[in-house]
Write a protein that holds these residues in place. Structure first.
Motif, PDB file in Angstrom:
ATOM      1  N   PHE A 277       0.825  -1.214   0.000  1.00  0.00           N
ATOM      2  CA  PHE A 277       0.000   0.000   0.000  1.00  0.00           C
ATOM      3  C   PHE A 277       0.857   1.262   0.000  1.00  0.00           C
ATOM      4  CE2 PHE A 277      -3.535  -2.802   0.913  1.00  0.00           C
ATOM      5  CZ  PHE A 277      -4.480  -2.233   0.061  1.00  0.00           C
ATOM      6  N   HIS A 278       2.012   1.168   0.633  1.00  0.00           N
ATOM      7  CA  HIS A 278       2.936   2.298   0.608  1.00  0.00           C
ATOM      8  C   HIS A 278       3.369   2.586  -0.836  1.00  0.00           C
ATOM      9  CE1 HIS A 278       6.125   4.978   1.977  1.00  0.00           C
ATOM     10  NE2 HIS A 278       6.901   4.371   1.101  1.00  0.00           N
ATOM     11  N   ILE A 279       3.708   1.530  -1.556  1.00  0.00           N
ATOM     12  CA  ILE A 279       4.127   1.690  -2.965  1.00  0.00           C
ATOM     13  C   ILE A 279       2.971   2.227  -3.819  1.00  0.00           C
ATOM     14  CG2 ILE A 279       4.897   0.446  -5.044  1.00  0.00           C
ATOM     15  CD1 ILE A 279       7.087   0.422  -3.076  1.00  0.00           C
ATOM     16  N   LEU A 280       1.768   1.715  -3.567  1.00  0.00           N
ATOM     17  CA  LEU A 280       0.609   2.156  -4.352  1.00  0.00           C
ATOM     18  C   LEU A 280       0.333   3.645  -4.141  1.00  0.00           C
ATOM     19  CD1 LEU A 280      -1.691  -0.945  -3.837  1.00  0.00           C
ATOM     20  CD2 LEU A 280      -0.812  -0.106  -6.028  1.00  0.00           C
ATOM     21  N   LYS A 281       0.575   4.104  -2.899  1.00  0.00           N
ATOM     22  CA  LYS A 281       0.308   5.518  -2.577  1.00  0.00           C
ATOM     23  C   LYS A 281       1.440   6.430  -3.055  1.00  0.00           C
ATOM     24  CE  LYS A 281      -0.382   5.584   1.777  1.00  0.00           C
ATOM     25  NZ  LYS A 281      -0.725   5.671   3.197  1.00  0.00           N
ATOM     26  N   ALA A 282       2.645   5.903  -3.152  1.00  0.00           N
ATOM     27  CA  ALA A 282       3.815   6.730  -3.506  1.00  0.00           C
ATOM     28  C   ALA A 282       3.663   7.265  -4.931  1.00  0.00           C
ATOM     29  CB  ALA A 282       5.078   5.883  -3.402  1.00  0.00           C
ATOM     30  N   SER A 283       4.410   8.333  -5.219  1.00  0.00           N
ATOM     31  CA  SER A 283       4.402   8.854  -6.595  1.00  0.00           C
ATOM     32  C   SER A 283       5.036   7.800  -7.495  1.00  0.00           C
ATOM     33  CB  SER A 283       5.206  10.145  -6.669  1.00  0.00           C
ATOM     34  OG  SER A 283       6.579   9.859  -6.515  1.00  0.00           O
ATOM     35  N   LYS A 284       4.703   7.859  -8.759  1.00  0.00           N
ATOM     36  CA  LYS A 284       5.253   6.912  -9.719  1.00  0.00           C
ATOM     37  C   LYS A 284       6.783   7.009  -9.709  1.00  0.00           C
ATOM     38  CE  LYS A 284       4.755   5.363 -14.460  1.00  0.00           C
ATOM     39  NZ  LYS A 284       4.041   5.530 -15.732  1.00  0.00           N
ATOM     40  N   GLU A 285       7.275   8.244  -9.606  1.00  0.00           N
ATOM     41  CA  GLU A 285       8.715   8.492  -9.627  1.00  0.00           C
ATOM     42  C   GLU A 285       9.416   7.772  -8.456  1.00  0.00           C
ATOM     43  OE1 GLU A 285       9.553  12.568  -9.027  1.00  0.00           O
ATOM     44  OE2 GLU A 285      11.448  12.503 -10.149  1.00  0.00           O
ATOM     45  N   ASP A 286       8.862   7.947  -7.246  1.00  0.00           N
ATOM     46  CA  ASP A 286       9.480   7.323  -6.074  1.00  0.00           C
ATOM     47  C   ASP A 286       9.429   5.799  -6.173  1.00  0.00           C
ATOM     48  OD1 ASP A 286      10.043   9.764  -5.072  1.00  0.00           O
ATOM     49  OD2 ASP A 286       8.458   9.774  -3.538  1.00  0.00           O
ATOM     50  N   ALA A 287       8.288   5.291  -6.596  1.00  0.00           N
ATOM     51  CA  ALA A 287       8.142   3.835  -6.663  1.00  0.00           C
ATOM     52  C   ALA A 287       9.100   3.260  -7.701  1.00  0.00           C
ATOM     53  CB  ALA A 287       6.701   3.470  -6.993  1.00  0.00           C
ATOM     54  N   LEU A 288       9.266   3.943  -8.823  1.00  0.00           N
ATOM     55  CA  LEU A 288      10.151   3.416  -9.862  1.00  0.00           C
ATOM     56  C   LEU A 288      11.619   3.550  -9.466  1.00  0.00           C
ATOM     57  CD1 LEU A 288       8.360   4.362 -13.188  1.00  0.00           C
ATOM     58  CD2 LEU A 288       8.352   2.199 -11.942  1.00  0.00           C
ATOM     59  N   ALA A 289      11.930   4.530  -8.595  1.00  0.00           N
ATOM     60  CA  ALA A 289      13.307   4.667  -8.117  1.00  0.00           C
ATOM     61  C   ALA A 289      13.699   3.406  -7.355  1.00  0.00           C
ATOM     62  CB  ALA A 289      13.449   5.897  -7.226  1.00  0.00           C
ATOM     63  N   LEU A 290      12.767   2.852  -6.589  1.00  0.00           N
ATOM     64  CA  LEU A 290      13.024   1.605  -5.850  1.00  0.00           C
ATOM     65  C   LEU A 290      13.256   0.452  -6.835  1.00  0.00           C
ATOM     66  CD1 LEU A 290      13.066  -0.072  -3.226  1.00  0.00           C
ATOM     67  CD2 LEU A 290      10.588  -0.293  -3.440  1.00  0.00           C
ATOM     68  N   ALA A 291      12.383   0.377  -7.836  1.00  0.00           N
ATOM     69  CA  ALA A 291      12.532  -0.693  -8.828  1.00  0.00           C
ATOM     70  C   ALA A 291      13.883  -0.571  -9.528  1.00  0.00           C
ATOM     71  CB  ALA A 291      11.396  -0.619  -9.847  1.00  0.00           C
ATOM     72  N   LYS A 292      14.284   0.660  -9.824  1.00  0.00           N
ATOM     73  CA  LYS A 292      15.509   0.888 -10.583  1.00  0.00           C
ATOM     74  C   LYS A 292      16.742   0.522  -9.759  1.00  0.00           C
ATOM     75  CE  LYS A 292      17.352   4.508 -13.630  1.00  0.00           C
ATOM     76  NZ  LYS A 292      18.649   3.983 -13.695  1.00  0.00           N
ATOM     77  N   VAL A 293      16.716   0.883  -8.468  1.00  0.00           N
ATOM     78  CA  VAL A 293      17.894   0.597  -7.648  1.00  0.00           C
ATOM     79  C   VAL A 293      18.053  -0.919  -7.462  1.00  0.00           C
ATOM     80  CG1 VAL A 293      16.981   0.772  -5.282  1.00  0.00           C
ATOM     81  CG2 VAL A 293      19.288   1.509  -5.768  1.00  0.00           C
ATOM     82  N   ILE A 294      16.944  -1.633  -7.385  1.00  0.00           N
ATOM     83  CA  ILE A 294      17.029  -3.096  -7.287  1.00  0.00           C
ATOM     84  C   ILE A 294      17.650  -3.658  -8.568  1.00  0.00           C
ATOM     85  CG2 ILE A 294      15.678  -5.245  -7.190  1.00  0.00           C
ATOM     86  CD1 ILE A 294      13.687  -3.762  -5.363  1.00  0.00           C
TER      87      ILE A 294
END
Ligand SMILES: [Zn+2]
Length: 213
Positions: free
Chosen positions: A35-52
Motif C-alpha cells: 500500500f505504501h508503494i501504491l500511494k507513492a508517486s510513480k517516480e518514487d516507486a520506480l526509483a526503488l525498482a531501478k535501484v534493485i
C-alpha cells in the motif's frame, strides 16, 4: 508460494507475495509495504525498482576477497593505503562492514560467504577457502600482489563459527602463514554484525595467536 484468492488486482497480489518472501516480512507487513508503494508517486516507486535492478546488474563479488563489490577488485583490495599483508577472515559481508566501522583495522579481508553448518547441509565446499589458500600461496593473486604475513580469524564466537575457524586453521597449517584470532572480548553467542564497535575494536587490537590457547 500459495496463490492468494484475494480481491486485490493480480499485480498487487504478486507484489504482496514478493514482499512476503523477504526475510522478516509477514503477510501483514507485505500488505503495508504494497500500500505504501501504491500511494507513492510513480517516480518514487520506480526509483526503488531501478535501484534493485542496478544492484542486481552491477554488484558482484571481489575476485580477491569475495566482498560485495561493484568493481573488481573491490575498493578495499585496490586501496594502496591498506596493509595487504594482513587478512581478516569473516563469514559474510555484513561482518566486514561492522569491523570496518570500528576504524581500527587497516588490513584487508577474506569473506568466506558462509560458515560450516552440517545440520543445514553446508560443508566446506560452499566456502571460499580455496581462494584464501591460493591468495596465500600465490602472492600475485593477493591484493596489490603482496605476500600475506598474517591471517586473523574473525568468525562468530558460537559453535558453527568455532568449527569453521578450526577448519580454516587446519587448511592454513601447511602454508606456514601466521594465524591469529580476534580476542575473546566477544561473549559467546555474540554476532559480529551486531556487536558494539568499541568491543570489536578491542577484539581486533588484542588478537592473539592460536597457539596461545
Ligand atoms: Zn576485495
Amino acid at each position: 508460494m500459495a496463490k492468494n484468492n484475494s480481491a486485490y488486482p493480480d499485480s498487487v497480489d504478486r507484489m504482496i507475495n514478493e514482499f512476503s518472501s523477504l526475510p522478516g516480512i509477514g503477510r501483514r507487513s507485505a500488505e503495508r509495504l504494497a500500500f505504501h508503494i501504491l500511494k507513492a508517486s510513480k517516480e518514487d516507486a520506480l526509483a526503488l525498482a531501478k535501484v534493485i535492478e542496478e544492484v542486481k546488474n552491477d554488484v558482484g563479488h571481489c575476485s580477491i576477497c569475495w566482498n560485495l563489490a561493484d568493481n573488481d577488485p573491490c575498493q578495499l583490495c585496490s586501496d594502496p593505503r591498506r596493509d595487504r599483508t594482513r587478512v581478516l577472515i569473516v563469514e559474510q559481508p555484513r561482518d566486514l562492514i561492522a569491523l570496518e566501522q570500528t576504524g581500527m583495522y587497516r588490513g584487508v579481508y577474506h569473506v568466506l560467504l558462509g560458515r560450516l553448518d552440517p545440520l543445514a547441509g553446508i560443508g566446506e565446499d560452499t566456502l571460499t577457502l580455496d581462494g584464501l589458500v591460493s591468495r596465500i600461496e600465490h602472492p600475485e593473486r593477493n591484493a596489490g600482489g603482496e605476500a600475506i604475513d598474517e591471517v586473523i580469524l574473525g568468525l562468530n564466537p558460537d559453535m558453527e563459527g568455532d568449527s569453521t575457524a578450526l577448519l580454516v586453521a587446519e587448511k592454513l597449517a601447511r602454508t606456514g602463514v601466521r594465524v591469529t584470532r580476534l580476542a575473546r572480548g566477544l561473549p559467546a553467542g555474540t554476532q559480529i554484525e551486531y556487536a558494539n564497535p568499541a568491543v570489536l575494536a578491542d577484539a581486533i587490537h588484542d588478537r592473539r595467536s592460536l597457539e596461545a590457547d
